[in-house]
Design a protein around this motif. Structure first.
Motif, PDB file in Angstrom:
ATOM      1  N   GLU A 121      19.990  46.412 -76.845  1.00 56.50           N
ATOM      2  CA  GLU A 121      20.292  47.698 -76.769  1.00 56.50           C
ATOM      3  C   GLU A 121      21.659  47.748 -77.602  1.00 56.50           C
ATOM      4  O   GLU A 121      22.106  48.557 -78.319  1.00 56.50           O
ATOM      5  CB  GLU A 121      20.282  48.212 -75.329  1.00 56.50           C
ATOM      6  N   GLU A 122      22.592  46.733 -77.003  1.00 63.37           N
ATOM      7  CA  GLU A 122      23.716  46.569 -77.536  1.00 63.37           C
ATOM      8  C   GLU A 122      23.994  46.562 -78.998  1.00 63.37           C
ATOM      9  O   GLU A 122      24.753  46.813 -79.784  1.00 63.37           O
ATOM     10  CB  GLU A 122      24.768  45.707 -76.757  1.00 63.37           C
ATOM     11  N   MET A 123      23.118  45.410 -79.401  1.00 61.26           N
ATOM     12  CA  MET A 123      22.967  45.100 -80.713  1.00 61.26           C
ATOM     13  C   MET A 123      22.393  46.207 -81.632  1.00 61.26           C
ATOM     14  O   MET A 123      22.783  46.448 -82.668  1.00 61.26           O
ATOM     15  CB  MET A 123      21.874  43.914 -80.884  1.00 61.26           C
ATOM     16  N   LYS A 124      21.578  46.997 -81.141  1.00 57.92           N
ATOM     17  CA  LYS A 124      21.167  48.173 -81.897  1.00 57.92           C
ATOM     18  C   LYS A 124      22.102  49.192 -81.810  1.00 57.92           C
ATOM     19  O   LYS A 124      22.415  49.668 -83.201  1.00 57.92           O
ATOM     20  CB  LYS A 124      20.157  48.928 -81.173  1.00 57.92           C
ATOM     21  N   HIS A 125      22.994  49.247 -80.924  1.00 60.92           N
ATOM     22  CA  HIS A 125      24.068  50.463 -81.001  1.00 60.92           C
ATOM     23  C   HIS A 125      25.257  49.871 -81.920  1.00 60.92           C
ATOM     24  O   HIS A 125      25.749  50.630 -82.619  1.00 60.92           O
ATOM     25  CB  HIS A 125      24.752  50.503 -79.739  1.00 60.92           C
ATOM     26  N   LEU A 126      25.404  48.698 -82.029  1.00 57.69           N
ATOM     27  CA  LEU A 126      26.495  47.889 -83.078  1.00 57.69           C
ATOM     28  C   LEU A 126      25.813  48.114 -84.194  1.00 57.69           C
ATOM     29  O   LEU A 126      26.872  48.634 -85.234  1.00 57.69           O
ATOM     30  CB  LEU A 126      26.445  46.536 -82.822  1.00 57.69           C
ATOM     31  N   GLY A 127      24.657  48.241 -84.730  1.00 58.10           N
ATOM     32  CA  GLY A 127      24.033  48.486 -85.844  1.00 58.10           C
ATOM     33  C   GLY A 127      24.458  50.036 -86.287  1.00 58.10           C
ATOM     34  O   GLY A 127      24.693  50.365 -87.572  1.00 58.10           O
ATOM     35  N   GLU A 128      24.339  50.664 -85.390  1.00 58.29           N
ATOM     36  CA  GLU A 128      24.528  52.161 -85.686  1.00 58.29           C
ATOM     37  C   GLU A 128      26.013  52.537 -86.105  1.00 58.29           C
ATOM     38  O   GLU A 128      26.487  53.279 -86.795  1.00 58.29           O
ATOM     39  CB  GLU A 128      23.883  53.045 -84.561  1.00 58.29           C
ATOM     40  N   MET A 129      26.886  51.912 -85.163  1.00 52.87           N
ATOM     41  CA  MET A 129      28.350  51.966 -85.524  1.00 52.87           C
ATOM     42  C   MET A 129      28.521  51.593 -86.752  1.00 52.87           C
ATOM     43  O   MET A 129      29.430  52.141 -87.348  1.00 52.87           O
ATOM     44  CB  MET A 129      29.055  51.351 -84.216  1.00 52.87           C
ATOM     45  N   ALA A 130      28.227  50.311 -87.112  1.00 53.32           N
ATOM     46  CA  ALA A 130      28.409  49.811 -88.560  1.00 53.32           C
ATOM     47  C   ALA A 130      28.026  50.678 -89.496  1.00 53.32           C
ATOM     48  O   ALA A 130      29.007  50.988 -90.489  1.00 53.32           O
ATOM     49  CB  ALA A 130      27.777  48.528 -88.600  1.00 53.32           C
ATOM     50  N   GLU A 131      26.959  51.410 -89.504  1.00 54.07           N
ATOM     51  CA  GLU A 131      26.487  52.635 -90.542  1.00 54.07           C
ATOM     52  C   GLU A 131      27.445  53.624 -90.481  1.00 54.07           C
ATOM     53  O   GLU A 131      27.800  54.236 -91.646  1.00 54.07           O
ATOM     54  CB  GLU A 131      25.049  52.945 -90.217  1.00 54.07           C
ATOM     55  N   LEU A 132      28.002  54.138 -89.309  1.00 58.57           N
ATOM     56  CA  LEU A 132      28.958  55.209 -89.316  1.00 58.57           C
ATOM     57  C   LEU A 132      30.340  54.751 -90.075  1.00 58.57           C
ATOM     58  O   LEU A 132      30.752  55.621 -90.581  1.00 58.57           O
ATOM     59  CB  LEU A 132      29.198  55.538 -87.860  1.00 58.57           C
ATOM     60  N   LEU A 133      30.529  53.454 -89.935  1.00 57.27           N
ATOM     61  CA  LEU A 133      31.800  52.988 -90.262  1.00 57.27           C
ATOM     62  C   LEU A 133      31.735  53.113 -92.157  1.00 57.27           C
ATOM     63  O   LEU A 133      32.471  53.096 -92.713  1.00 57.27           O
ATOM     64  CB  LEU A 133      32.327  51.904 -89.927  1.00 57.27           C
ATOM     65  N   LYS A 134      30.481  52.732 -92.241  1.00 58.66           N
ATOM     66  CA  LYS A 134      30.389  52.738 -93.632  1.00 58.66           C
ATOM     67  C   LYS A 134      30.503  53.908 -94.348  1.00 58.66           C
ATOM     68  O   LYS A 134      30.953  54.248 -95.528  1.00 58.66           O
ATOM     69  CB  LYS A 134      28.974  52.172 -94.201  1.00 58.66           C
ATOM     70  N   ASP A 135      30.013  55.020 -93.702  1.00 65.84           N
ATOM     71  CA  ASP A 135      29.863  56.431 -94.154  1.00 65.84           C
ATOM     72  C   ASP A 135      31.377  56.878 -94.313  1.00 65.84           C
ATOM     73  O   ASP A 135      31.592  57.850 -95.184  1.00 65.84           O
ATOM     74  CB  ASP A 135      29.101  57.321 -93.083  1.00 65.84           C
ATOM     75  N   SER A 136      32.265  56.335 -93.580  1.00 64.56           N
ATOM     76  CA  SER A 136      33.581  56.664 -93.386  1.00 64.56           C
ATOM     77  C   SER A 136      34.449  56.266 -94.660  1.00 64.56           C
ATOM     78  O   SER A 136      35.674  56.864 -94.942  1.00 64.56           O
ATOM     79  CB  SER A 136      34.526  56.142 -92.303  1.00 64.56           C
ATOM     80  N   GLU A 137      33.937  55.602 -95.517  1.00 66.23           N
ATOM     81  CA  GLU A 137      34.443  55.225 -96.955  1.00 66.23           C
ATOM     82  C   GLU A 137      34.808  56.498 -97.549  1.00 66.23           C
ATOM     83  O   GLU A 137      35.856  56.511 -98.365  1.00 66.23           O
ATOM     84  CB  GLU A 137      33.531  54.281 -97.767  1.00 66.23           C
ATOM     85  N   SER A 138      33.936  57.701 -97.563  1.00 66.55           N
ATOM     86  CA  SER A 138      34.105  58.936 -98.263  1.00 66.55           C
ATOM     87  C   SER A 138      35.662  59.368 -97.737  1.00 66.55           C
ATOM     88  O   SER A 138      36.415  60.061 -98.729  1.00 66.55           O
ATOM     89  CB  SER A 138      32.925  59.842 -97.974  1.00 66.55           C
ATOM     90  N   HIS A 139      36.191  59.101 -96.651  1.00 67.83           N
ATOM     91  CA  HIS A 139      37.231  59.699 -95.990  1.00 67.83           C
ATOM     92  C   HIS A 139      38.378  58.980 -96.886  1.00 67.83           C
ATOM     93  O   HIS A 139      39.528  59.984 -97.365  1.00 67.83           O
ATOM     94  CB  HIS A 139      37.487  59.316 -94.557  1.00 67.83           C
ATOM     95  N   TYR A 140      38.452  57.805 -96.876  1.00 67.62           N
ATOM     96  CA  TYR A 140      39.587  57.010 -97.588  1.00 67.62           C
ATOM     97  C   TYR A 140      39.477  57.371 -99.218  1.00 67.62           C
ATOM     98  O   TYR A 140      40.678  57.601 -99.780  1.00 67.62           O
ATOM     99  CB  TYR A 140      39.388  55.396 -97.483  1.00 67.62           C
ATOM    100  N   VAL A 141      38.221  57.546 -99.726  1.00 68.52           N
ATOM    101  CA  VAL A 141      38.352  57.907-101.128  1.00 68.52           C
ATOM    102  C   VAL A 141      38.789  59.093-101.431  1.00 68.52           C
ATOM    103  O   VAL A 141      39.515  59.360-102.477  1.00 68.52           O
ATOM    104  CB  VAL A 141      36.626  57.646-101.870  1.00 68.52           C
TER     105      VAL A 141
END
Length: 221
Positions: A121-141
């Protein structure tokens, strides 16, 4: 800013770069200068770079400057109303810090894991968090393509340059997280958890200091 005030502020920053303890500089700052605005700090640091101080040195000790100037910076109050682009960026900062904190807490919960089956379950959650962080690239751009050029157009060049450099550091940390999550199958669980703890802590600390600088200095310019 008077030339005398500017001279004293420059000398204070030079002392910090020379190794004066922040607490000593803070007391000197209070006695001599009183309140100082983010714009004054930005202009002085920009002049120091123009006079030959390496930009990397300004960036390396930026956290020391914040320790000295923190009280003055935090007196600025609310910067922008709800719906304003700056307000939106600051709200996104809160979200991203929450993601990073969640990542750090998840890594902490996995410390005693004996195998990967016990932390599915923790590994699944980590994958979800990693995707959210990928989406955050738009903030910096958005900051790099809209806010930074606007400041540079008005003669404020060093703070955006330093913040852009920090964006790239954040990207490197996040890249390390994604690589770790892609290669976990070839690692022992103890090694994976240890590296996850390191990268999550690095990300939390980097985002915390970076967003503080943007909220209290860059957005106030």
């Amino acid at each position: 800013m008077s030339e005398n005030r500017k001279k004293m502020l420059k000398e204070l920053i030079r002392q910090l770069h020379a190794g004066v303890l922040p607490d000593e500089a803070k007391e000197r700052f209070k006695q001599v200068l009183g309140d100082v605005s983010p714009l004054e700090i930005a202009k002085i640091e920009q002049e120091l770079v123009e006079e030959g101080m390496p930009r990397e040195e300004i960036q390396r000790l930026c956290d020391v400057h914040l320790a000295v100037f923190r009280e003055s910076l935090e007196k600025a109050g609310v910067l922008a109303p709800a719906g304003h682009p700056i307000h939106i960026l600051m709200e996104e900062h809160k979200l991203l810090l929450g993601f990073a904190d969640d990542l750090k807490n998840t890594a902490r919960e996995m410390r005693e894991a004996e195998d990967f089956d016990s932390i599915r379950e923790e590994m699944k959650h980590l994958g979800e968090m990693a995707e959210l962080l990928k989406d955050s690239e738009s903030h910096y751009v958005r900051e790099e393509n809209v806010l930074f050029p606007y400041l540079e157009k008005h003669g404020v060049t060093e703070p955006p340059a330093i913040m852009w450099t920090e964006h790239n550091k954040i990207r490197e940390i996040e890249k390390g997280l994604h690589q770790l999550l892609e290669t976990w199958k070839i690692l022992a669980v103890e090694s994976f958890v240890e590296r996850l703890g390191e990268v999550s802590l690095a990300l939390t600390e980097m985002l915390s200091t970076h967003f503080y600088k943007e909220n209290n200095i860059l957005f106030s310019l």
